[in-house]
Design an enzyme around this catalytic site. Sequence first.
Site, PDB file in Angstrom:
ATOM      1  N   CYS A  25       1.015  -1.393  -0.213  1.00  0.00           N
ATOM      2  CA  CYS A  25      -0.119   0.239   0.249  1.00  0.00           C
ATOM      3  C   CYS A  25       0.630   0.819  -0.194  1.00  0.00           C
ATOM      4  O   CYS A  25       0.581   1.927  -0.890  1.00  0.00           O
ATOM      5  CB  CYS A  25      -0.472   0.054   1.571  1.00  0.00           C
ATOM      6  N   HIS A  42      -2.970   1.024   7.105  1.00  0.00           N
ATOM      7  CA  HIS A  42      -3.006   0.804   5.225  1.00  0.00           C
ATOM      8  C   HIS A  42      -3.186   2.499   4.598  1.00  0.00           C
ATOM      9  O   HIS A  42      -3.587   3.782   5.800  1.00  0.00           O
ATOM     10  CB  HIS A  42      -4.574   0.003   4.945  1.00  0.00           C
ATOM     11  N   HIS A  75      -6.029   1.996  -4.778  1.00  0.00           N
ATOM     12  CA  HIS A  75      -4.557   1.207  -3.230  1.00  0.00           C
ATOM     13  C   HIS A  75      -4.305  -0.005  -3.516  1.00  0.00           C
ATOM     14  O   HIS A  75      -4.734  -0.720  -4.500  1.00  0.00           O
ATOM     15  CB  HIS A  75      -5.570   1.829  -1.856  1.00  0.00           C
TER      16      HIS A  75
END
Length: 369
Positions: A273, A328, A340
């Site tokens: 991420c 994240h 993402h």
Amino acid sequence: MKNKKIIMLIMVFLISIDSVSAMEVVDCGGLGSVPYVILRFIGRIINIIKVIVPVILIIMGMIDMAKATTASDEKQMQTARKMFMKRIIYAVMVLFVISIVQLVFTILEKSVFQKENDLLSCVSCVIGNDCDSEEIDLEETTATSTGSKGSKTKNIKVTRVVITSKKSSMNVGNKYTVTSKAMPINASNTKLTYKSSKPSVATISSTGKITAKKTGTTTITVQSSSNKSAKDSFKLTIKDSLDSKRQKVIDYAKKFLGKPYVWGAQGPNGFDCSGFTYYVYKNSAGKTLPRTSSAQSKYGTYVSKSNLKPGDLLFFDTVGANNGVVTHCGIYIGNNQFIHAASGQGKVVINNLNSSYYINSYVNARRIL
């Protein structure tokens, strides 16, 4: 022989002028103003053809019949009759076709296209002999102490305005000059005026220079100063200068949709991420972010969820502890969506920020641009 032909042509021309002033014109739309005398000359030639050709054909047929009758030859008589009938048919066709065309254009010009300064008016003038001319020499009367009149001056009316260069969008602070022209090009007064419907968004000077003031949309209008109905316009959108940079980040990020999620990878063939956000911002905006999502969540400027703009970084707590620890991240692309590298889905994807999972795990957002 040559001199005779020249004399005949001059005579035809003189006859066709019909005492019309050479200074009268007919407005032919995109063709500009055409001298009335030229159109009338062409129209007179068409009328001559309409009358003379049928007469000549009939006379020739009668001569053929007379010759055949004098010769008392039955075969010649039959041939002459056939030729005479053909010439009669040709004569009627010439007369009929030209008359019908004249009638059609006259009806169209008067009943259907009730509009001045149209090309159809010129066709009607030539074919239908219905010329709506206007004198170029317009008398300007200047009152004096003795009551004398001034001299005549030329005045060709502007019929339309054409913007030849324009933009659909600009960034705040930028400038651009619009180019345009009045038609016909030989119009007496080609001066143009410029107007912006929203000067607070963008202004335009008397020379056509646009200055972008703030974000929004305005309409730029260019108008003839001598004929208010002659004008052209276009819509102009003013954008934040950063909007284009943010859009570039989003467009670049979307190129990697479907690339696999790989823990610790930072592109270009795989990402985790924070590796994804790091790689995208470095290569599309020249910004070097911290490498981890936790560190990225402290970089840039804090922005509330209600004020998100495309390009902002989003941060989440996806371990379920809901204690604000960032685990994240992704990039907001607008319309409550973000892109993402998702471990759960195993690739780079676009998800909805308002889904229950991301609503519950949302921590904060940071603005980089």
